[in-house]
Design an enzyme around this catalytic site. Structure first.
Site, PDB file in Angstrom:
ATOM      1  N   ASP A  21       0.826  -1.206   0.000  1.00  0.00           N
ATOM      2  CA  ASP A  21       0.000   0.000   0.000  1.00  0.00           C
ATOM      3  C   ASP A  21       0.865   1.264   0.000  1.00  0.00           C
ATOM      4  O   ASP A  21       1.993   1.241   0.490  1.00  0.00           O
ATOM      5  CB  ASP A  21      -0.908  -0.029   1.247  1.00  0.00           C
ATOM      6  N   GLY A  22       0.319   2.327  -0.554  1.00  0.00           N
ATOM      7  CA  GLY A  22       0.972   3.631  -0.457  1.00  0.00           C
ATOM      8  C   GLY A  22       1.600   4.134  -1.743  1.00  0.00           C
ATOM      9  O   GLY A  22       2.281   5.165  -1.735  1.00  0.00           O
ATOM     10  N   ARG A  34      -0.473   8.968  -9.904  1.00  0.00           N
ATOM     11  CA  ARG A  34      -0.535   7.717  -9.138  1.00  0.00           C
ATOM     12  C   ARG A  34       0.199   6.577  -9.862  1.00  0.00           C
ATOM     13  O   ARG A  34       0.853   5.747  -9.240  1.00  0.00           O
ATOM     14  CB  ARG A  34      -1.993   7.328  -8.904  1.00  0.00           C
ATOM     15  N   HIS A  38       2.861   3.392  -8.868  1.00  0.00           N
ATOM     16  CA  HIS A  38       2.769   1.954  -9.155  1.00  0.00           C
ATOM     17  C   HIS A  38       4.026   1.479  -9.887  1.00  0.00           C
ATOM     18  O   HIS A  38       4.569   0.418  -9.581  1.00  0.00           O
ATOM     19  CB  HIS A  38       1.527   1.645 -10.003  1.00  0.00           C
ATOM     20  N   ASN A  69     -10.371  -2.632  -6.373  1.00  0.00           N
ATOM     21  CA  ASN A  69      -9.560  -1.745  -7.225  1.00  0.00           C
ATOM     22  C   ASN A  69     -10.193  -1.500  -8.596  1.00  0.00           C
ATOM     23  O   ASN A  69      -9.855  -0.530  -9.280  1.00  0.00           O
ATOM     24  CB  ASN A  69      -8.132  -2.294  -7.413  1.00  0.00           C
ATOM     25  N   TRP A  70     -11.151  -2.355  -9.000  1.00  0.00           N
ATOM     26  CA  TRP A  70     -11.853  -2.122 -10.277  1.00  0.00           C
ATOM     27  C   TRP A  70     -12.602  -0.798 -10.240  1.00  0.00           C
ATOM     28  O   TRP A  70     -12.913  -0.226 -11.283  1.00  0.00           O
ATOM     29  CB  TRP A  70     -12.852  -3.242 -10.574  1.00  0.00           C
ATOM     30  N   ARG A 189       2.078  -5.181   5.956  1.00  0.00           N
ATOM     31  CA  ARG A 189       1.305  -4.140   5.274  1.00  0.00           C
ATOM     32  C   ARG A 189       2.101  -2.843   5.336  1.00  0.00           C
ATOM     33  O   ARG A 189       2.546  -2.429   6.414  1.00  0.00           O
ATOM     34  CB  ARG A 189      -0.064  -3.941   5.926  1.00  0.00           C
ATOM     35  N   ARG A 195      -5.410  -2.312   8.664  1.00  0.00           N
ATOM     36  CA  ARG A 195      -6.584  -3.033   8.156  1.00  0.00           C
ATOM     37  C   ARG A 195      -6.165  -4.276   7.377  1.00  0.00           C
ATOM     38  O   ARG A 195      -5.059  -4.337   6.856  1.00  0.00           O
ATOM     39  CB  ARG A 195      -7.344  -2.145   7.139  1.00  0.00           C
ATOM     40  N   GLU A 208       0.724 -13.578  11.993  1.00  0.00           N
ATOM     41  CA  GLU A 208       1.321 -12.427  12.683  1.00  0.00           C
ATOM     42  C   GLU A 208       1.254 -11.215  11.766  1.00  0.00           C
ATOM     43  O   GLU A 208       1.576 -11.308  10.573  1.00  0.00           O
ATOM     44  CB  GLU A 208       2.799 -12.714  13.015  1.00  0.00           C
TER      45      GLU A 208
HETATM   46  C1  FPP Z   1      -1.693   0.185  -3.475  1.00  0.00           C
HETATM   47  O1  FPP Z   1      -1.272   1.526  -3.431  1.00  0.00           O
HETATM   48  C2  FPP Z   1      -1.117  -0.558  -4.610  1.00  0.00           C
HETATM   49  C3  FPP Z   1      -1.827  -1.133  -5.617  1.00  0.00           C
HETATM   50  C4  FPP Z   1      -3.304  -1.089  -5.687  1.00  0.00           C
HETATM   51  C5  FPP Z   1      -1.169  -1.834  -6.750  1.00  0.00           C
HETATM   52  C6  FPP Z   1       0.092  -2.589  -6.458  1.00  0.00           C
HETATM   53  C7  FPP Z   1       0.794  -2.809  -7.740  1.00  0.00           C
HETATM   54  C8  FPP Z   1       2.147  -2.775  -7.919  1.00  0.00           C
HETATM   55  C9  FPP Z   1       3.117  -2.557  -6.834  1.00  0.00           C
HETATM   56  C10 FPP Z   1       2.696  -2.897  -9.297  1.00  0.00           C
HETATM   57  C11 FPP Z   1       2.717  -4.196  -9.980  1.00  0.00           C
HETATM   58  C12 FPP Z   1       2.831  -5.418  -9.168  1.00  0.00           C
HETATM   59  C13 FPP Z   1       3.245  -6.616  -9.607  1.00  0.00           C
HETATM   60  C14 FPP Z   1       3.148  -7.789  -8.693  1.00  0.00           C
HETATM   61  C15 FPP Z   1       3.773  -6.871 -10.951  1.00  0.00           C
HETATM   62  P1  FPP Z   1      -2.387   2.673  -3.513  1.00  0.00           P
HETATM   63  O2  FPP Z   1      -2.566   3.032  -4.936  1.00  0.00           O
HETATM   64  O3  FPP Z   1      -3.615   2.200  -2.805  1.00  0.00           O
HETATM   65  O4  FPP Z   1      -1.701   3.828  -2.730  1.00  0.00           O
HETATM   66  P2  FPP Z   1      -2.429   4.936  -1.803  1.00  0.00           P
HETATM   67  O5  FPP Z   1      -3.087   4.190  -0.678  1.00  0.00           O
HETATM   68  O6  FPP Z   1      -1.302   5.793  -1.357  1.00  0.00           O
HETATM   69  O7  FPP Z   1      -3.409   5.650  -2.674  1.00  0.00           O
END
Ligand code: FPP
Length: 248
Positions: A21-22, A34, A38, A69-70, A189, A195, A208
């Site tokens: 996350d993040g 954003r 990623h 996420n969709w 996390r 969460r 854990e």
């Molecule tokens: C959450 O951060 C992250 C995601 C929803 C996507 C995770 C994807 C990757 C790290 C890239 C590709 C992965 C692989 C395995 C090839 P967020 O967007 O929710 O961040 P925020 O909470 O700061 O908005």
């Protein structure tokens, strides 16, 4: 300065699951989109996979895309899908070289065709990997998993293949998308949120939890190692008392 305690190679969690996350916040802090977050998260993915394999973790599950996420803006969803296709294509050779098997859990049939193709090909190519299994949770949610398990079990009960009275925890676990994979011993996390976010709801019963304030793109080898050390300082009781554990 105190020396960091060494990692006990005899007590490595067999299965580590990660909520990455993040990414969005990381990008925002840098004035970027954003998607930039990623993209930068892929570096952390690469380093984490490498570290996990080197430490002797048997299963590493990454929450790459949730059912929820969709609902993100279409542009972000399609950028994430493209990034997935690109990353899988780019990393398959490294997975093969390191004997890492790729698996996926989730409603993968709902992914774009290109993504499904890339995934199927990489899974097939790496199927004989024995060092570690990398499980990507894609279009996954814990409630989706429990629902699809209940549905398939209901069909088997209706057809007489399974007797209702014979349904045990192990039966249900066998219908989950993680069938055959041990429950995670450690959940990491990033970005400080406390969460589970509809991740492996059934499988995390005794896991854990390790939460770090670091944002995912900043997560590195040393941070993964710190999570393992923290895990090794915990006492896993599974509902028993400390005294019971010390005599068993
Ligand atoms: C959450 O951060 C992250 C995601 C929803 C996507 C995770 C994807 C990757 C790290 C890239 C590709 C992965 C692989 C395995 C090839 P967020 O967007 O929710 O961040 P925020 O909470 O700061 O908005």
């Amino acid at each position: 300065m105190t020396a960091r305690s060494v990692i006990d190679s005899q007590n490595i969690p067999a299965h580590v699951a990660i909520i990455m996350d993040g990414n969005g916040r990381w990008a925002k802090q840098r004035g970027g989109l954003r998607v930039f977050g990623h993209q930068s998260g892929v570096t952390a993915v690469r380093e984490t996979v490498e570290t996990a394999a080197e430490l002797g973790v048997s299963y590493l599950t990454l929450y790459a895309f949730s059912t929820e996420n969709w609902n993100r803006p279409a542009l972000e969803v399609s950028a994430l899908m493209q990034l997935l296709v690109h990353t899988i294509r780019q990393e398959t050779a490294t997975l093969l070289k390191n004997s890492i098997r790729l698996q996926a859990i989730g409603d993968t049939a709902s992914l774009p065709a290109s993504c499904q193709r890339e995934l199927a090909e990489a899974m097939q190519l790496t199927a004989s990997g024995t060092r570690m299994t990398l499980v990507l949770a894609l279009s996954y949610s814990g409630r989706w998993d429990l629902t699809q398990a209940a549905r398939r079990l209901a069909y088997d009960v209706a057809s007489g293949k399974v007797q209702p009275a014979a349904v045990t925890e192990a039966t249900l676990a066998g219908y989950l998308s993680t069938a055959g994979i041990p429950d995670p011993a450690l959940l990491i996390r990033t970005s400080g949120e406390q969460r589970i976010s509809n991740f492996l709801l059934w499988q995390l019963a005794y896991t854990e939890l390790y939460i770090t304030d670091l944002l995912w793109p900043d997560f590195r080898r040393a941070d993964f190692e710190e999570a393992i050390r923290a895990y090794q300082r915990r006492e896993r009781r599974f509902g028993k008392t400390s005294e019971q554990l010390s005599v068993s």
